[in-house]
Design a protein around this motif. Structure first.
Motif, PDB file in Angstrom:
ATOM      1  N   TRP A 118       0.576  -1.374   0.120  1.00 57.78           N
ATOM      2  CA  TRP A 118      -0.597   0.485   0.092  1.00 57.78           C
ATOM      3  C   TRP A 118       0.403   1.257  -0.080  1.00 57.78           C
ATOM      4  N   ILE A 137      -5.286   8.907   2.263  1.00 59.29           N
ATOM      5  CA  ILE A 137      -5.783   7.595   1.062  1.00 59.29           C
ATOM      6  C   ILE A 137      -4.752   6.778   0.979  1.00 59.29           C
ATOM      7  N   LYS A 139      -3.775   4.033  -1.782  1.00 62.65           N
ATOM      8  CA  LYS A 139      -3.352   3.361  -2.423  1.00 62.65           C
ATOM      9  C   LYS A 139      -2.781   2.168  -2.661  1.00 62.65           C
ATOM     10  N   ASN A 213      -5.623  -2.395  -7.637  1.00 64.66           N
ATOM     11  CA  ASN A 213      -4.891  -1.255  -7.699  1.00 64.66           C
ATOM     12  C   ASN A 213      -5.731  -0.122  -8.543  1.00 64.66           C
ATOM     13  N   GLU A 216      -9.477   2.917  -3.902  1.00 66.87           N
ATOM     14  CA  GLU A 216      -8.775   4.097  -2.883  1.00 66.87           C
ATOM     15  C   GLU A 216      -9.860   3.585  -1.874  1.00 66.87           C
TER      16      GLU A 216
END
Length: 394
Positions: A118, A137, A139, A213, A216
């Motif tokens: 991440w 966030i 991701k 991927n 979010e």
């Protein structure tokens, strides 16, 4: 003889007056903290709801408290101790809001994360992204990104988990949940492309999140399923100012609304007080605007402003804008009719941070407190809030 008696009598009277003046002087300089109510329209509701946790036998009555703030809250030492004290008296309904993964330099006293693959983005340093409430966030770096969330105290009962997330494609495979035995948890949601959404699932802990991927992930809420009590959430960022809210997407107040919070605490001001280019009018305007937006979003919530704790630049000097920030906060608390707690006063007043450092309650930077210092601050705050609750009989 008569003149001598009058002379003695005069001396006694003067002595009494001087003594009273000294006593009065000592009284006025004594630092007494407390919750000041400047007419919050929902104080009655909050007091009644918190008291009802003791008198009622309902199994799903929860009082939600959120504290927004800077590094003083981001460590979760203050809020963690406050959470513990409140839950000891009123019941433990869970952990509340947490960041999606562990944030470097920050902490949470009630939960731990194990994450793999991440990347974390922060509104503290970035301005051009669509940040959710909280300003973080997570991701995935690739299609095999996982997070394991585990409360530090495990209850062998279900938890209610709310996840805030955004997908870039209309696919329900972007986000999957599994229990500790790698059994998939039933998690149904309708993907909304490029829109932050919040979905709820009931599961035991620890919980494993697996994501692709194109996802979010924002903040996560952890509450005990069908358990009454108090939840205290710390939504904070190291180095944050109140203006950090302006970096979050325009609809983030809807996320705040989902919390159904009963008390919203604003703990900002330390970083503003070090700002030598501070625009006081802009700061006041922003604070008023944020309070009014909270009122609009949570019309039944009580709002409490916490002043910065006592802080110094060095052994002889306070930050340039410290007094101005605290005065503006107090004026806004009056004009917007909120509660107010003077953290500096609770510590002992101006330059009390030096004594706290000697007692190993404050760090050498004369800004932050030690673990024991934040716990001491939280205990004072808890006692002041408890006194406010007990003395207000509506």
């Amino acid at each position: 003889m008569i003149k001598f008696i009058k002379y003695i009598f005069t001396i006694i009277i003067v002595g009494i007056i001087v003594g009273c003046s000294i006593a009065e002087s000592k009284t006025t300089t004594t630092n007494v903290s407390g919750i000041v109510d400047f007419g919050d329209p929902n104080a009655k509701k909050f007091v009644n709801r918190i008291k009802s946790l003791i008198s009622t036998k309902k199994t799903d009555q929860v009082v939600n408290i959120i504290q927004f703030g800077d590094s003083h809250s981001a460590a979760d030492f203050f809020t963690g101790e406050f959470r513990t004290l409140m839950q000891k008296k009123y019941g433990n309904a869970g952990i509340g809001w947490i960041t999606p993964v562990a944030i470097k330099g920050q902490n949470h006293t009630a939960v731990s994360w194990k994450s793999k693959n991440w990347d974390i983005l922060s509104s503290r340093v970035l301005s051009n992204l669509d940040f959710p409430m909280g300003g973080f966030i997570a991701k995935p770096i690739n299609n095999v990104a996982t997070i394991q969330i585990e409360p530090k105290v495990i209850y062998n009962k279900n938890w209610q988990v709310k996840l805030t997330f955004k997908t870039h494609h209309n696919t329900a495979k972007s986000l999957e949940l599994f229990d500790i035995n790698n059994k998939q948890v039933n998690f149904n949601y309708t993907p909304k492309k490029n829109v932050w959404q919040t979905a709820t699932v009931v599961s035991k802990m620890p919980l494993v999140i697996k994501a692709q991927n194109d996802l979010e992930l924002g903040g996560i809420w952890l509450t005990r399923y069908h358990q009454s009590g108090v939840v205290v959430s710390a939504i904070a960022t190291n180095g944050a100012k109140q203006s950090i809210w302006q970096k979050w997407h325009s609809g983030w107040f809807k996320e705040l609304g989902f919390s159904q919070s009963d008390l919203v605490i604003l703990e900002y001001g330390t970083n503003e007080s070090f700002d030598e280019t501070l625009d006081a009018d802009e700061y006041r305007k922003n604070l008023v605007s944020n309070i009014r937006q909270i009122r609009k979003t949570l019309p039944n919530a009580t709002i409490l402003l916490i002043s910065p704790p006592d802080t110094m630049i060095n052994e002889n000097e306070a930050p340039k804008s410290f007094s101005q920030i605290k005065e503006i906060q107090k004026q806004v608390a009056k004009s917007e009719k909120t509660l107010f707690w003077d953290w500096q006063q609770a510590m002992g007043g101006k330059f009390a941070i030096k004594e706290w450092k000697q007692r190993e309650l404050a760090k050498t930077d004369l800004v932050h407190q030690t673990l024991q210092g934040y716990k001491e601050s939280a205990r004072i705050f808890y006692k002041d809030l408890d006194k406010f609750i007990r003395k207000n009989r509506y």
